[in-house]
Design a protein around this motif. Structure first.
Motif, PDB file in Angstrom:
ATOM      1  N   ALA A 182      16.490  -6.399 -29.897  1.00 50.92           N
ATOM      2  CA  ALA A 182      16.927  -7.588 -30.411  1.00 50.92           C
ATOM      3  C   ALA A 182      17.205  -8.745 -29.763  1.00 50.92           C
ATOM      4  O   ALA A 182      16.770 -10.071 -30.280  1.00 50.92           O
ATOM      5  N   GLU A 183      17.818  -8.599 -28.512  1.00 48.11           N
ATOM      6  CA  GLU A 183      17.929  -9.893 -27.568  1.00 48.11           C
ATOM      7  C   GLU A 183      16.485 -10.333 -27.301  1.00 48.11           C
ATOM      8  O   GLU A 183      16.383 -11.669 -26.986  1.00 48.11           O
ATOM      9  N   ALA A 184      15.456  -9.280 -26.934  1.00 43.06           N
ATOM     10  CA  ALA A 184      14.301  -9.838 -26.504  1.00 43.06           C
ATOM     11  C   ALA A 184      13.726 -10.442 -27.476  1.00 43.06           C
ATOM     12  O   ALA A 184      12.899 -11.767 -27.296  1.00 43.06           O
ATOM     13  N   ILE A 185      13.759 -10.320 -28.943  1.00 40.49           N
ATOM     14  CA  ILE A 185      13.108 -10.981 -30.097  1.00 40.49           C
ATOM     15  C   ILE A 185      13.756 -12.349 -30.172  1.00 40.49           C
ATOM     16  O   ILE A 185      13.250 -13.512 -30.610  1.00 40.49           O
ATOM     17  N   ARG A 186      15.434 -12.366 -29.818  1.00 40.85           N
ATOM     18  CA  ARG A 186      16.004 -13.672 -29.982  1.00 40.85           C
ATOM     19  C   ARG A 186      15.357 -14.746 -28.737  1.00 40.85           C
ATOM     20  O   ARG A 186      15.282 -15.681 -29.219  1.00 40.85           O
TER      21      ARG A 186
END
Length: 371
Positions: A70-74
């Motif tokens: 999720a952090e990578a997508i953010r």
């Protein structure tokens, strides 16, 4: 003079869902525009969940992996917003599949759009990214269309007017891609369109129309739909989609149809004559009016019926629309009214029928002679 840019923040948040889990989503501030719906939104749900209270090491590891994703997508969303703010195009976007985008744009469009897509796919050998779209590539596609063969009947060359439509469609997709910020420049500004050839529009004279109406046709719905087109000027696409719900009756003015035309997507209210209403058949109050009518009937079955009526002209189903316009103008109907009935966006498009009537007038000069 400096330009102030809006500073976007993208936060990773959690929302409780059932079974003791948390759904992860991104919160944008200020709101951004969804490229699919064109609506402003602040949330993007990632389809990723974590355990609200992990009870063992496996669930803890799962939470760590999902939070990292999720952090990578953010981070990707933040990078994309920065690129847009400073008018950059990121590397991933340039490597995006233009053919997939083109195919998506073809949905709910006329049959010319898929044909244009197929020709371009064939031209680029079924692979093209946004980064590969250059002015030279687009110009070469223009040259290809001017000398290519048809997709199905490969022993026939593409007609120039078809090539003009295909290239115009392709340029429309380029315009959409630039609008959606998938291209860094408007390539259309450097492209020359393909100019169509002027084609003489074929139509039925009043006597030929009466002869056709009195000639039996093996397919009743084809005959009724064809004559209906002659009396209303509707395209075959609109007749195929005409529903009983589109036909309304007014005690003062009689029957009319209210439709959104397939080609121009414009809403039109068109009055119907008693003869046109009779051609619709039995009123069922709902459903398709010309039930059983197929576009394929406008080929061999229509040509056979035309021949049986003793008409040697090259008449297509679209010729019935020309027949309506020409006979209306010849009968004295003003061009602006005819233009509205044909749902033309510009009266200049209707002007060609005036020219046809004028040719008919000049043809009468030699019919009276003193010799």
């Amino acid at each position: 003079m400096s330009t102030r840019h809006t500073c976007h923040t993208v936060s990773l948040l959690r929302r409780p869902i059932k079974n003791g889990r948390l759904s992860l989503y991104l919160d944008f501030y200020p709101a951004i525009r969804n490229p699919e719906t064109m609506k402003m939104t602040r949330r993007e749900y990632l389809g990723i969940y974590i355990y609200a209270k992990p009870c063992n090491e496996t669930q803890q590891d799962f939470n760590c992996q999902m939070l990292e994703k999720a952090e990578a997508i953010r981070c990707l969303r933040v990078a994309s917003l920065i690129n847009e703010k400073f008018d950059f195009l990121d590397h991933d976007r340039m490597n995006g599949d233009f053919l997939a985008y083109f195919k998506k744009m073809c949905r709910r469009k006329s049959t010319k759009w898929p044909a244009a897509y197929s020709h371009f796919s064939k031209f680029v050998r079924y692979h093209c990214t946004f980064g590969q779209l250059t002015v030279d590539l687009c110009r070469n596609f223009r040259n290809y269309l001017l000398s290519a063969v048809q997709l199905r009947r490969t022993h026939y060359a593409i007609r120039r007017n078809s090539a003009a439509v295909y290239y115009s469609t392709f340029r429309s997709v380029l315009k959409m891609a630039y609008r959606d910020k998938l291209l860094k420049e408007n390539i259309n500004e450097f492209l020359e369109k393909i100019y169509p050839e002027e084609v003489r529009k074929q139509y039925l004279t009043s006597s030929e129309l009466k002869r056709l109406a009195s000639t039996p046709c093996e397919i009743d719905v084809l005959k009724r739909a064809s004559l209906f087109s002659c009396l209303t000027g509707l395209r075959i696409s609109d007749i195929l989609n005409l529903r009983w719900e589109d036909i309304h009756f007014s005690p003062d003015q009689g029957y009319c149809i209210r439709i959104r035309t397939q080609k121009t997507r414009s809403i039109a209210i068109l009055p119907l004559s008693d003869e046109a209403v009779e051609l619709c058949g039995s009123n069922t109050s709902f459903g398709i009016v010309f039930k059983g009518l197929k576009r394929s009937m406008s080929n061999h079955p229509l040509k056979k019926w035309i021949r049986q009526a003793g008409i040697t002209k090259h008449i297509t189903f679209h010729s019935f629309r020309h027949t309506y316009a020409t006979l209306q103008i010849a009968a004295g109907t003003d061009i602006y009214t005819v233009s509205k009935m044909l749902t033309h966006k510009n009266v200049v498009t209707t002007q060609i029928y005036v020219n046809l009537v004028n040719e008919k007038k000049w043809a009468t000069v030699s019919r009276i002679t003193l010799k």
